[in-house]
Enzyme design. Structure first.
Site, short mmCIF file in Angstrom:
data_model
loop_
_atom_site.label_atom_id
_atom_site.label_comp_id
_atom_site.label_asym_id
_atom_site.label_seq_id
_atom_site.Cartn_x
_atom_site.Cartn_y
_atom_site.Cartn_z
N GLY A 121 0.83 -1.20 0.00
CA GLY A 121 0.00 0.00 0.00
C GLY A 121 0.86 1.25 0.00
N GLN A 141 -10.57 9.94 6.24
CA GLN A 141 -9.47 10.72 6.84
C GLN A 141 -9.20 11.95 6.00
OE1 GLN A 141 -7.42 10.63 9.64
NE2 GLN A 141 -6.74 12.52 8.69
N TYR A 165 -6.88 7.24 -0.62
CA TYR A 165 -6.50 6.11 0.23
C TYR A 165 -7.74 5.51 0.91
CZ TYR A 165 -3.66 3.69 3.83
OH TYR A 165 -3.06 2.76 4.65
N1 CAA Z 1 -6.80 14.90 11.48
C1 CAA Z 1 -7.42 16.07 11.75
N2 CAA Z 1 -7.16 17.21 11.08
C2 CAA Z 1 -6.23 17.15 10.11
C3 CAA Z 1 -5.56 15.96 9.78
C4 CAA Z 1 -5.85 14.82 10.53
N3 CAA Z 1 -5.22 13.66 10.30
N4 CAA Z 1 -4.71 16.22 8.76
C5 CAA Z 1 -4.86 17.53 8.47
N5 CAA Z 1 -5.76 18.10 9.31
C6 CAA Z 1 -6.19 19.49 9.31
C7 CAA Z 1 -5.02 20.44 9.52
O1 CAA Z 1 -4.70 20.56 10.90
C8 CAA Z 1 -5.56 21.72 8.93
O2 CAA Z 1 -6.46 22.31 9.82
P1 CAA Z 1 -6.53 23.92 9.96
O3 CAA Z 1 -6.92 24.41 8.61
O4 CAA Z 1 -7.53 24.12 11.02
O5 CAA Z 1 -5.12 24.33 10.35
C9 CAA Z 1 -6.41 21.23 7.74
O6 CAA Z 1 -6.69 19.83 8.03
C10 CAA Z 1 -5.68 21.32 6.41
O7 CAA Z 1 -4.38 20.78 6.58
P2 CAA Z 1 -3.06 21.53 6.10
O8 CAA Z 1 -3.12 22.99 6.33
O9 CAA Z 1 -1.92 20.76 6.66
O10 CAA Z 1 -3.19 21.38 4.52
P3 CAA Z 1 -2.11 20.84 3.53
O11 CAA Z 1 -2.76 20.91 2.18
O12 CAA Z 1 -0.80 21.52 3.74
O13 CAA Z 1 -1.90 19.30 3.95
C11 CAA Z 1 -2.58 17.06 4.42
C12 CAA Z 1 -3.03 18.47 4.13
C13 CAA Z 1 -1.86 16.50 3.20
C14 CAA Z 1 -3.85 16.28 4.65
C15 CAA Z 1 -1.61 17.01 5.62
O14 CAA Z 1 -2.17 17.70 6.70
C16 CAA Z 1 -1.38 15.59 6.07
O15 CAA Z 1 -0.54 14.89 5.51
N6 CAA Z 1 -2.15 15.10 7.07
C17 CAA Z 1 -2.08 13.74 7.56
C18 CAA Z 1 -3.07 12.87 6.86
C19 CAA Z 1 -3.05 11.50 7.48
O16 CAA Z 1 -3.45 11.31 8.62
N7 CAA Z 1 -2.58 10.49 6.72
C20 CAA Z 1 -2.47 9.17 7.23
C21 CAA Z 1 -1.18 8.58 6.75
S1 CAA Z 1 -0.79 7.05 7.59
C22 CAA Z 1 -1.75 5.93 6.84
O17 CAA Z 1 -2.44 6.17 5.92
C23 CAA Z 1 -1.68 4.54 7.41
C24 CAA Z 1 -3.00 4.09 7.87
O18 CAA Z 1 -3.61 3.23 7.23
C25 CAA Z 1 -3.54 4.59 9.15
#
Ligand code: CAA
Length: 240
Positions: free
Chosen positions: A84, A141, A147
């Site tokens: 994945g 998410q 995803y």
């Molecule tokens: N939970 C809650 N809020 C979240 C979040 C999360 N996981 N990810 C982002 N946000 C929020 C941010 O805090 C932000 O809020 P504000 O506007 O209030 O500040 C808003 O969403 C937008 O985020 P960004 O300003 O960071 O926007 P961006 O375009 O720069 O990036 C993003 C967005 C790509 C989603 C980045 O925040 C990110 O990578 N987040 C993590 C996403 C995540 O959890 N991925 C899981 C990966 S692990 C996996 O997938 C394995 C599995 O199976 C569990």
């Protein structure tokens, strides 16, 4: 009883833990990988587990890969669809390439890998298929429309395939890991991980790859023959 198992994405992260667990149980394991030669070589050196390179999003490559494993290790009767990737982005910024890459590797791969093994499993009257979905396929998410869609699709695939093959000695189950300590989760921005994710896990920590692997090992065993079409949630209580 020793069986032949393929673990896709089986040289790193959760997949590596699954490959090791199946190997320790006495199975012949083929750990598939797509690109990271260095990690695959190190994994092989450490474990002695055979590694095989092909891209699970490519149907013909999967058929050829399965045939190679059958030649070298024997006919496949355990398949763990684990490979994945993430290409996280808000949908309003997501490119078509990010969408396609994730659907290709995380969802199309289940068809690509299962199609070449399923007929043999049906003929031999035994098979274990375990699909690694995700908590984010269950709950959605932020940043993961691609995803989450792929991982929810993995659950639907699991349920349909389980029904088709229940009479043939084949079980098909999904495991939904929560946030687990791997490179994939290490790539999540630190502030998001601490503020929005860790605080939501009742157990108070990330999961360990071995904790997921133990569940897969059980579902792949003879003893789990009455469990099929199920979704096993392993997420520290984050989503119930
Ligand atoms: N939970 C809650 N809020 C979240 C979040 C999360 N996981 N990810 C982002 N946000 C929020 C941010 O805090 C932000 O809020 P504000 O506007 O209030 O500040 C808003 O969403 C937008 O985020 P960004 O300003 O960071 O926007 P961006 O375009 O720069 O990036 C993003 C967005 C790509 C989603 C980045 O925040 C990110 O990578 N987040 C993590 C996403 C995540 O959890 N991925 C899981 C990966 S692990 C996996 O997938 C394995 C599995 O199976 C569990």
């Amino acid at each position: 009883m020793s069986r032949v198992a393929i673990v896709t994405g089986g040289t790193r992260g959760i997949g590596a833990a699954i490959s090791r667990a199946l190997h320790a149980e006495g199975h012949k394991v083929a750990a598939n990988y797509a690109g990271n030669e260095e990690a695959a070589a190190a994994f092989h050196r450490d474990t002695g587990i055979a590694v095989f390179k092909w891209d699970v999003s490519d149907f013909d490559a999967c058929a050829a890969g399965v045939a190679r494993v059958a030649d070298e290790l024997g006919l496949v009767n355990i398949l763990v669809n684990n490979a994945g990737i993430t290409r996280d982005s808000m949908l309003h910024k997501m490119t078509l390439e990010q969408w396609r890459a994730v659907i290709g590797t995380n969802l199309n791969s289940l068809f690509n890998m299962t199609r070449p093994v399923i007929e043999g499993m049906r003929e031999r009257g035994f098979g274990r298929i375990v699909n690694i979905s995700s908590i984010n396929g269950q709950k959605g998410q932020i940043g993961q429309t691609n995803y989450s869609a792929s991982k929810a699709g993995d659950i639907g695939f699991t349920k349909a395939l389980a029904q088709e093959n229940a009479r043939k000695g084949i079980t098909v189950n999904a495991v939904c890991p929560g946030y687990t300590e791997t490179d994939m989760v290490r790539a999540v921005p630190q502030d998001v991980l601490e503020k929005s994710i860790l605080s939501q896990i009742p157990v108070g920590r990330l999961g360990q790859p071995e904790e997921i692997a133990r569940c897969v090992l059980f579902l792949a065993s003879e003893q789990a023959g009455f469990i099929t079409g199920s979704t096993l949630t392993v997420n520290g209580g984050q989503y119930l």
